[in-house]
Design a protein around this motif. Structure first.
Motif, PDB file in Angstrom:
ATOM      1  N   ALA B 205     -10.215 -16.142  43.104  1.00 25.24           N
ATOM      2  CA  ALA B 205     -10.749 -16.024  41.631  1.00 25.24           C
ATOM      3  C   ALA B 205     -12.060 -16.500  41.662  1.00 25.24           C
ATOM      4  CB  ALA B 205      -9.926 -16.384  40.682  1.00 25.24           C
ATOM      5  N   SER B 206     -13.087 -15.861  40.792  1.00 21.31           N
ATOM      6  CA  SER B 206     -14.498 -16.228  40.726  1.00 21.31           C
ATOM      7  C   SER B 206     -14.316 -17.137  39.497  1.00 21.31           C
ATOM      8  CB  SER B 206     -15.511 -14.895  40.159  1.00 21.31           C
ATOM      9  OG  SER B 206     -14.792 -14.662  38.718  1.00 21.31           O
ATOM     10  N   PRO B 207     -15.308 -17.877  39.281  1.00 16.32           N
ATOM     11  CA  PRO B 207     -15.478 -18.887  38.319  1.00 16.32           C
ATOM     12  C   PRO B 207     -15.176 -18.471  36.929  1.00 16.32           C
ATOM     13  CG  PRO B 207     -17.539 -19.370  39.839  1.00 16.32           C
ATOM     14  CD  PRO B 207     -16.729 -17.889  40.376  1.00 16.32           C
ATOM     15  N   LYS B 209     -13.427 -15.637  36.243  1.00 18.29           N
ATOM     16  CA  LYS B 209     -12.039 -15.317  36.383  1.00 18.29           C
ATOM     17  C   LYS B 209     -11.097 -16.542  36.407  1.00 18.29           C
ATOM     18  CE  LYS B 209      -9.031 -11.857  37.333  1.00 18.29           C
ATOM     19  NZ  LYS B 209      -9.105 -10.559  36.488  1.00 18.29           N
ATOM     20  N   THR B 210     -11.443 -17.425  36.878  1.00 15.46           N
ATOM     21  CA  THR B 210     -10.637 -18.895  36.973  1.00 15.46           C
ATOM     22  C   THR B 210     -10.613 -19.280  35.380  1.00 15.46           C
ATOM     23  OG1 THR B 210     -11.512 -19.546  39.155  1.00 15.46           O
ATOM     24  CG2 THR B 210     -10.537 -21.113  37.895  1.00 15.46           C
TER      25      THR B 210
END
Lengths: 358, 577
Positions: B205-207, B209-210
């Protein structure tokens, strides 16, 4: 191919060098353990591989792809690796199946395929039927499996484990050791495992890297690490050992006046002789060194003894001796005994065995 | 705690009545609880119940009459709707600001993140009416400094903003109550295991998305609690609507209540009571909801080794986002404070501030006028006594809650939480109605009634600070002293007190500071001899001289900065709210 190559990796915070000039290649499908006392830089190394930390200098490649280097840096999410955290890091707001399926969801795996894969993983982890459970309804061991399952869900080529067993009780820890090793063989992945527990390292690894103060001490198979430690630190950290000061000349090692040992090695002058407790025999009819049996403890499988001997200057040194448990009672506390050495290692006298904070 | 070891304090409850020495700790605990409960019943519960009684019990028993009468006036409906609308909007905007801000400051490599954290936490200690005063100067539809500047720069024919509006009220409420949400959310974020987020990153997950799939959902209970805190603080606020709403003829429930009390007649008091009961129900409902949310502990996770949270690298967005936070800080913190400070040295408010328009006159008034010195001294005394008494209760409660199993020890805790969650106007009105001789106690027109009001309202923060410090001290530390032969007084003096001392001092200031500049309750409870500095400031602001009010406000701001620096040193910025 999923080897991991670290080339001259440094990680420093100001003047403090946590990892110093680390170079090593972890082979495809190899189980490598980073072993060392706390503060030795092992977790930092793992986080460097994961991409949570940037190296101060040096290169890290996974397979043929450079993931950390002077020009390139791939974020953790772009490295395609699995990781198990010490705290498990199982998300409390998702059920077991959602936790395990998360990496697949991120990769837009179609729902049906995802569901099948999750079921497969849960079955492999011994969590079949628990998919709908919430994390707080699971035991520590089960949460650990969820964490492992999630790390394996997207079929990564590389799996990183950060002291995964340290929050489990002793029995569970032993059985998980077999399970993790089993998973690694079954999924054919490269594993980097961080621990300060030498038995864990010995039990699972193809190779162990012993670290101290951010420096590699030895890279070897568990058996060579134990039998042929590169230095006194490794000898002391891996397994149990007693050090005795002595003097080496050609052909023999002298502990004190009249107490000698045959020696075929090349070391000269002041040395330290390292003896593992299982390599010592206790005798009453003479041997290499005389001593007094200071303590004897019955531990069931073994009889754990301490024998007080005198070095050349007359100082008392306690030598640890492990005898079979059934010998308990053969020797009494305070008895005069002789030590006989079946095997020993010789190190230079000035070599440090300081374990730091360990 | 090991059984079989003689343990007079913790086992006092089960002690056999053999010797007096074993009995008396039991008595001490019961006595303490009884004393605190009696105080709270008398000054928190009884006044509130009496307000309800006055509203619903008429000559023929239960009646809705008072309640329905009050809401036959469209003005009161409007006040209620204004209160709900402004508080809801302040809540929404407050959380929308606080969450990203808490994340940027707590979890990313934003430039100057620790500085921003301190700055935003500090605004929490600033009295809200200071914000109202500043924005009044800046966004006055005719002469607002910012309005004039914007007209000049953008070439507008009309001033772009009017502070005397619902929007203006929402703006000031938001900028002064978002720190409540910021502190609550920041604290929860700090307590969250960083590997939960790292696990998402390594899962691909991208930052962003996180944040969306892990951070936000895990933080949800805290975010809701923070939102409710902002809502109820904004709805109970009197300082801001009294300064901004009055000229704009925008009434809220709190201003209506105080207007009714000022009418002075029996009918006025009845109407105030009925309105206060509505506000009280609203507040207690919210309090109940947030307590309920706070108790869901299913999100507690095993904590690993204390790794530093992995700071999200903002990359190319680092500079733009830092600039955005700087602009926000300039507009929301620096601009109003500077405005108030500058107002205090402006000779003629109608003219732009220049060298010919600067004066030290109002600062001279501040230090020379007897009225200001008297009110400041009243506030200082009342706030000090409230803080000291409050901390004595807090220490006793901390001991009861964390070190004993005494029956009923949760009751005072509950009542203190209830008092703190009750809007200030309601507390003050309840005290007026019950403590002016009707029931044999007459402390109206004295400093005592103010001190009691301050304690009821602000006790909680002091108590929480000490309780959390105390619960972090493992009982074994005291047991080690006990096994070494120390009496319980020695144990407390030698071991416990040195360890909790910073928190006790911090707690003292957390009660002292809001009590010192308190406005709402003081407005209702003051008499000729017991005016407080907050009320004096309000009088100057509304009737006499905005500059003098600004000089007082600037003085308070300086005090806030000093106290805040002290608190920061004592608690490392981790005091409870």
């Amino acid at each position: 191919m999923s080897s991991i190559t670290l080339t001259n990796v440094w990680k420093s915070y100001g003047e403090v060098h946590v990892v110093q000039d680390f170079s090593c290649q972890f082979h495809d499908q190899e189980f490598v353990t980073l072993l060392g006392p706390s503060g030795c830089g092992k977790t930092t190394l793992l986080r460097l591989i994961a991409g949570f930390e940037k190296p101060s200098s040096g290169m890290i490649a996974i397979g043929k792809r450079t993931v950390s280097g002077p020009e390139d840096f791939l974020a953790p999410e772009e490295r395609g690796i699995g990781m198990v955290f010490q705290s498990y890091a199982v998300w409390p707001h998702m059920n077991v199946a959602d936790n395990v399926g998360y990496p697949l969801k991120i990769r837009h795996v179609p729902a049906r395929e995802r569901k099948e894969r999750v079921q497969e993983i849960l079955a492999a982890m011994g969590l079949a039927g628990l998919g709908k459970r919430m994390p707080h309804e699971l035991s520590g061991g089960q949460q650990q499996r969820v964490s492992l399952g999630r790390a394996l869900a997207s079929s990564p080529q590389v799996l990183l484990l950060d002291e995964p067993l340290s929050n489990l009780d002793a029995k569970l820890r032993e059985s998980m050791r077999f399970e993790i090793k089993e998973m690694q063989k079954r999924f054919g992945i490269t594993v980097v495992y961080v621990t300060h527990d030498q038995t864990e390292a010995m039990a699972m690894s193809d190779r162990v890297i012993v670290l101290k103060d951010g420096c590699i001490q030895q890279v070897d198979s568990p058996s060579r690490l134990y039998l042929e430690p590169a230095n006194a630190f490794v000898a002391d950290f891996v397994g149990k050992v007693t050090f005795l000061p002595a003097w080496a000349e050609k052909g023999q090692i002298a502990f004190s006046e009249g107490h000698n040992l045959a020696y075929t090695g090349t070391k000269q002058g002041r040395v330290r002789v390292a003896i593992r407790p299982e390599n010592i025999r206790l005798r009453t009819d003479g041997g290499i060194l005389p001593g007094i049996l200071a303590h004897t403890q019955y531990l069931g499988d073994v009889n754990d003894c301490r024998v007080a001997v005198k070095d050349a200057t007359g100082n008392d040194i306690q030598v640890r001796v492990l005898l079979p448990g059934k010998t308990f009672g053969h020797f009494h506390q305070g008895a005069s005994v002789w030590l006989d050495f079946e095997d020993f290692l010789v190190f230079d006298a000035n070599e440090s065995t300081d374990l730091g904070k360990a | 705690m090991p059984h079989g070891i003689f343990h007079p304090l913790s086992h006092g409850f089960h002690a056999k009545p053999e010797s007096a020495a074993r009995i008396w700790p039991f008595d001490l605990k019961t006595l303490l609880i009884a004393g605190i409960v009696a105080f709270l019943l008398l000054f928190t519960v009884f006044p509130m119940l009496y307000l309800i009684y006055r509203t619903f019990i008429g000559e023929q028993g239960f009646t809705w009459e008072a309640f329905t009468r009050i809401y036959t006036y469209p003005l009161n409906w409007e006040a209620l709707s204004n209160t709900l609308i402004t508080a809801s909007l302040a809540m929404i905007f407050g959380v929308l600001i606080a969450f990203p801000l808490a994340w940027l400051v707590g979890r990313t490599n934003l430039y100057g993140r620790t500085f921003f954290r301190t700055l935003f936490v500090m605004t929490y200690m600033v009295p809200p009416y200071v914000g109202a005063m500043a924005w009044l100067r800046l966004l006055n539809p005719r002469v607002g400094t910012l309005n004039l500047w914007l007209m000049d720069v953008l070439g507008l024919a009309q001033p772009p903003f009017n502070i005397y509006s619902i929007g203006g009220l929402v703006w000031v409420l938001t900028t002064f109550y978002y720190p409540y949400a910021f502190i609550t959310i920041s604290r929860a974020m700090e307590n969250m295991d960083p590997s939960l987020e790292e696990a998402a990153r390594i899962s691909g997950a991208s930052p962003l998305k996180t944040v969306m799939t892990v951070t936000l959902p895990i933080m949800l209970p805290s975010i809701v609690a923070a939102a409710l805190l902002v809502f109820i603080s904004a709805a109970s606020c009197y300082g801001i609507p009294s300064i901004i709403g009055a000229p704009g003829q925008i009434d809220t429930v709190t201003t209506r209540i105080i207007d009714y009390v000022y009418v002075g007649s029996a009918e006025g008091l009845s109407d105030a009571t009925s309105l206060a009961v509505s506000l009280m129900f609203l507040a207690n409902l919210v309090l109940f909801a947030s307590t309920f949310l706070g108790n869901t502990n299913q999100y507690t996770t095993v904590s690993g080794k204390s790794t530093r949270p992995n700071m999200v690298d903002l990359g190319r967005m680092r500079l733009p986002l830092t600039l955005l936070v700087i602009i926000f800080a300039l507009v929301v913190v620096v601009l109003p404070f500077v405005t108030v400070a500058l107002t205090s040295v402006t000779q003629n408010l109608g003219k732009p501030l220049g060298l010919d328009n600067v004066t030290g006159r109002f600062w001279k008034i501040l230090v020379t006028r007897q009225g200001i010195a008297d009110t400041a001294s009243n506030s200082l005394i009342a706030a000090s006594v409230a803080a000291t008494a409050g901390m004595i209760v807090a220490c006793a409660m901390a001991w009861l809650l964390t070190r004993t199993q005494a029956r009923g020890r949760r009751i005072p805790d509950l009542l203190i939480t209830l008092g703190s969650g009750t809007p200030s106007v309601v507390i003050a009105l309840g005290l007026i109605m019950t403590m002016s001789g009707r029931f044999g106690i007459n402390i109206y027109n004295t400093l005592t009634i103010m001190i009691i009001a301050y304690m009821v309202k602000y006790q909680l923060m002091g108590m929480r600070t000490v309780v959390s410090a105390m619960s972090q001290i493992h009982p074994s530390l005291e047991e080690a002293a006990e096994i070494s032969g120390a009496s319980w007084i020695r144990r407390f003096w030698d071991v416990t007190l040195p360890l909790i001392a910073p928190s006790v001092v911090a707690g003292w200031f957390l009660i002292f500071m809001p009590s010192f500049y308190e406005l709402t309750m003081s407005t209702l409870l003051y008499s000729a001899n017991t005016k407080t500095i907050g009320y004096e400031l309000y009088t100057y602001q509304t009737y006499h001289s905005q500059q003098t009010a600004s000089a007082i406000a600037t003085g308070i701001l300086l005090l806030v900065i000093v106290v805040n620096a002290l608190l920061h040193k004592l608690t490392k910025g981790r005091f409870s709210i």
